[in-house]
Motif scaffolding. Structure first.
Motif, short mmCIF file in Angstrom:
data_model
loop_
_atom_site.label_atom_id
_atom_site.label_comp_id
_atom_site.label_asym_id
_atom_site.label_seq_id
_atom_site.Cartn_x
_atom_site.Cartn_y
_atom_site.Cartn_z
N LYS A 7 0.85 -1.19 0.00
CA LYS A 7 0.00 0.00 0.00
C LYS A 7 0.89 1.24 0.00
N GLY A 151 -7.90 8.42 5.82
CA GLY A 151 -6.81 7.47 6.03
C GLY A 151 -7.22 6.03 5.77
N ASP A 154 -5.38 2.49 4.31
CA ASP A 154 -4.65 1.51 5.15
C ASP A 154 -5.55 0.31 5.42
MG MG Z 1 -2.43 7.54 5.57
#
Ligand code: MG
Ligand code: ASP
Length: 407
Positions: A7, A151, A154
Motif C-alpha cells: 500500500k 486514512g 490503510d
Molecule cells: Mg495515511
C-alpha cells in the motif's frame, strides 16, 4: 511464490514521477517471483481538495454524492500506476472498490467493510496481472459508493491482505517506520523495530498518524502482520505484529499527542440519575465523538462534568450542550479550545507500578498542569495546555529513557 500486498500513501503517489518510483517498487516484488496486489491512496492533498469543493457547493452536501466525489482521487492514482506499469511491459489492471466488490455497510464517510470478493483478483493474479486497487472506497448493497473514513486506504490494504491470506502486507509511507514519538518535535525519537497490535492501536487512536486505527484493529483481528516502510528509502521499517517476549521488556513504547482537542465543562449540574445520559445522548445523536469524561464528586447535590471533543466539533457541541444545560438546570458551560492530549503507551506498564506517578511528576517538575487524566491498561493520557505540548513530549521521552533501546 508469495502473495504480497503493497500500500502506498498520498505522498508516495503525489505526482507522475513519484508514481514511477512506486512502479519500480512494485516491479521489484513482481520480479522476485511474487504475486502483487497494490493499494493506493489519492495524491496527497487531493482528498482535502475534493472535500473543500463539496463544501463550497453547499454546507451539508448529500452524503451519497459526497462519497462518490471524494473517492475519485484514488481513481486517478490507480489508473496512472497501471498505465505506467503497462508502458514498462508489465501486465497490470486497476480496479475501483466497486469493481472488486469491497462490500460495506451504508454509513457514508465512515463505512465498514463487510466482505471483499476475491474472485476477480485471484483470477487476475493467476494470469500474472499486477492488481492495483483503489483504497478508501467500497460499495453498499444498493450499489452506492461509500468511503471508509480519512486514512481509510490503510484499512483497504489490511482487508485485502486478510481475505487473500497474503504472505506480506507492506504499508509504504513518507517515514521509515513508527517512532517512539514525533521526530519533528523530539530529535531523540527512535524508530521502533517491532510493536504489538495493541500498542499500535493505542498510538494510532491517540494521535500517531502513520496508520488508520481501524486498519490496526483489523490487522489484529485477522492476525495480519503489517510492515510500515518508507517509499523513499530501503532502510528501517517497523513490524506491527502479535505481542512477543522481546516487547515485554519495554515499559513504554511511545508517546503521542493530539492537538485537535477542546474541553467543555458543564458547571453545577444537579447530581441525580439520568443526568449524564441527558448530557451525552444529544451529542451522540449528532455523531459527535466524546473522548475523555470526568465528573467531580458532588457537593450538596451538584457536580461539574468535563469532557473533550475534537476541535472541529466544538462549535456544534457547545451549541447542543448549552441547550441541554439549560433544560437540566446547570449553571453554565465553559469551553477551552487551547488544550492538547499527551499520551504514553506501553504494554509493560500493565505490570510495572509507578508509571503514572512518574509521568505526573515529570510534568509537574516543568510546571505543566494536568487538567484531565484517562487510562487504559496500556495507556495514560493527560489533557494539558496546548502551548506545553512539545515540552511535555520531550520531558516524557527523557524521563522514560525512550531514546535508548532496553535489552
Ligand atoms: Mg495515511
Ligand atoms: N485519500 C484518503 C484520505 O486522504 C484515504 C487515504 O489516504 O488513506 O483520507
Amino acid at each position: 511464490m508469495a502473495l504480497v500486498v503493497q500500500k502506498f500513501g498520498g505522498t508516495s503517489v503525489a505526482d507522475v514521477d513519484k508514481i514511477k518510483n512506486v512502479a519500480a517498487k512494485v516491479i521489484r516484488e513482481k520480479k522476485a517471483g511474487n504475486e502483487v496486489v497494490v493499494v493506493l491512496s489519492a495524491m496527497s492533498g487531493e482528498t482535502d481538495k475534493l472535500i473543500a469543493l463539496a463544501h463550497k457547493a453547499t454546507e451539508f452536501p448529500d452524503e451519497r454524492e459526497y462519497d462518490a466525489l471524494i473517492s475519485t482521487g484514488e481513481q486517478v492514482t490507480v489508473t496512472l500506476l497501471a498505465i505506467v506499469l503497462n508502458s514498462l511491459g508489465y501486465r497490470a489492471k486497476s480496479f475501483l472498490g466497486s469493481q472488486v466488490k469491497f462490500l460495506t455497510d451504508n454509513a457514508h464517510k465512515r463505512a465498514r467493510i463487510l466482505s471483499v470478493d476475491t474472485e476477480i483478483i485471484r483470477k487476475e493474479l493467476k494470469q500474472g496481472t499486477i492488481v492495483v486497487v483503489a483504497g478508501f472506497q467500497g460499495v453498499d448493497k444498493d450499489n452506492n459508493i461509500t468511503t471508509l473514513g480519512r486514512g481509510g486506504s490503510d484499512t483497504s490494504a489490511v482487508a485485502l491482505a486478510a481475505v487473500l491470506n497474503a504472505d506480506q502486507c507492506d504499508i509504504y509511507t513518507d517515514v521509515d517506520g513508527v517512532y517512539t514519538t514525533d521526530p519533528n518535535i523530539c530529535n531523540k525519537a527512535r524508530r521502533i523495530d517491532k510493536i504489538s497490535y495493541d500498542e499500535m492501536l493505542e498510538m494510532a487512536m491517540t494521535g500517531a498518524k502513520v496508520l488508520q486505527p481501524r486498519s490496526v484493529e483489523m490487522a489484529k483481528k485477522y492476525d495480519v502482520p503489517i510492515y510500515v516502510k518508507s517509499t523513499f528509502s530501503d532502510e528501517g521499517g517497523t513490524l506491527v505484529t502479535k505481542e512477543d517476549k522481546d516487547m515485554e521488556r519495554e515499559i513504554l513504547s511511545g508517546i503521542t499527542y493530539d492537538r485537535d482537542q477542546a474541553k467543555i465543562t458543564v458547571v453545577h449540574v444537579p447530581d441525580k440519575p439520568g443526568v449524564a445520559a441527558k448530557l451525552f445522548t444529544p451529542l451522540s445523536q449528532q455523531n459527535i465523538i466524546v473522548d475523555m469524561i470526568i465528573q467531580n464528586v458532588s457537593l450538596e447535590g451538584f457536580t461539574d462534568v468535563t469532557f473533550t471533543v475534537s476541535k472541529k466539533d466544538l462549535t456544534e457541541a457547545q451549541k447542543i450542550i448549552q441547550k441541554t444545560a439549560e433544560t437540566i438546570g446547570a449553571k453554565k458551560v465553559e469551553v477551552d479550545d487551547q488544550v492538547s492530549k499527551v499520551s504514553i503507551i506501553g504494554v509493560g506498564m500493565a505490570s510495572h507500578a509507578g508509571v503514572a506517578a512518574k509521568m505526573f511528576s515529570a510534568l509537574a517538575d516543568e510546571g505543566i498542569n494536568i487538567m484531565m487524566i484517562s487510562t487504559s491498561e496500556i495507556k495514560i493520557s493527560c489533557i494539558i495546555q496546548r502551548k506545553y505540548t512539545e515540552l511535555a513530549i520531550m520531558v516524557l521521552h527523557d524521563t522514560f529513557g525512550l531514546e535508548k533501546k532496553s535489552s
